[in-house]
Enzyme design. Structure first.
Site, mmCIF file in Angstrom:
data_model
loop_
_atom_site.group_PDB
_atom_site.id
_atom_site.type_symbol
_atom_site.label_atom_id
_atom_site.label_comp_id
_atom_site.label_asym_id
_atom_site.label_seq_id
_atom_site.Cartn_x
_atom_site.Cartn_y
_atom_site.Cartn_z
ATOM 1 N N VAL A 89 0.873 -1.171 0.000
ATOM 2 C CA VAL A 89 0.000 0.000 0.000
ATOM 3 C C VAL A 89 0.907 1.216 0.000
ATOM 4 O O VAL A 89 2.085 1.131 0.358
ATOM 5 C CB VAL A 89 -0.975 0.024 1.203
ATOM 6 N N SER A 90 0.358 2.360 -0.383
ATOM 7 C CA SER A 90 1.189 3.539 -0.598
ATOM 8 C C SER A 90 1.502 4.340 0.652
ATOM 9 O O SER A 90 2.525 5.006 0.720
ATOM 10 C CB SER A 90 0.521 4.465 -1.620
ATOM 11 N N THR A 91 0.605 4.315 1.641
ATOM 12 C CA THR A 91 0.813 5.162 2.816
ATOM 13 C C THR A 91 0.643 4.369 4.109
ATOM 14 O O THR A 91 0.008 3.313 4.134
ATOM 15 C CB THR A 91 -0.184 6.341 2.833
#
Length: 162
Positions: free
Chosen positions: A8-10
């Site tokens: 996931v990105s964050t």
């Protein structure tokens, strides 16, 4: 062996759905991380790529969880192929480098994903330019307290840190 990679990105996003999907697909080991896909420092991905061996298949839930661009995708797939490792997307049925049709579909989906990323960046740039022209966009909020800097300079601090 089936080996999974989830990303996931964050930090505030949750990996659970991806990790559960990879486990349900039969992955015996899953590497996961919370890093932007555009980052070149994805340590879990590097560890995953180093871990897989001849005969293994690397699974991801979706193509955009794995590669940043078509060049990135082809580079990693080439490395996997040279080592005898297959590649599959769980949620994008048919993306499977162990089949001829899967390789074709992978190339098409990879191109579409890169196209979408570039369109998103163009729309973002257009929105920022429009906001700037209207005097709405002021840029990133200051992270330096100007008053504190003035106080430090008044107390004898300098910009070199001596």
């Amino acid at each position: 062996m089936l080996v999974g990679y989830a990303r996931v990105s964050t930090e505030d996003q949750d990996l659970t759905i991806q990790v559960d999907g990879l486990a349900a697909a039969g992955c015996e080991k899953v590497f996961s991380e919370k890093r932007s896909g555009t980052s070149t420092d994805r340590q879990a991905l590097q560890a995953c790529l180093e871990f897989v061996r001849d005969g293994d298949v690397l699974l991801v839930t979706r193509l955009d969880r794995f590669a940043r661009s078509m060049a990135d995708l082809h580079s990693m797939l080439s490395t996997l192929s040279e080592r005898g490792v297959g590649f599959r997307c769980v949620d994008q049925a048919g993306v499977d480098t162990t089949t001829t049709h899967g390789k074709l579909l992978l190339g098409i989906l990879g191109s579409v994903a890169e196209f979408e990323t570039r369109l998103r960046a163009e729309r973002q740039r257009e929105g920022i330019d429009r906001a700037k022209a209207n005097g709405v966009y002021k840029g990133k909020r200051a992270t330096i307290d100007a008053q504190r800097v003035r106080e430090m300079l008044a107390d004898g601090a300098n910009l070199r840190g001596d």
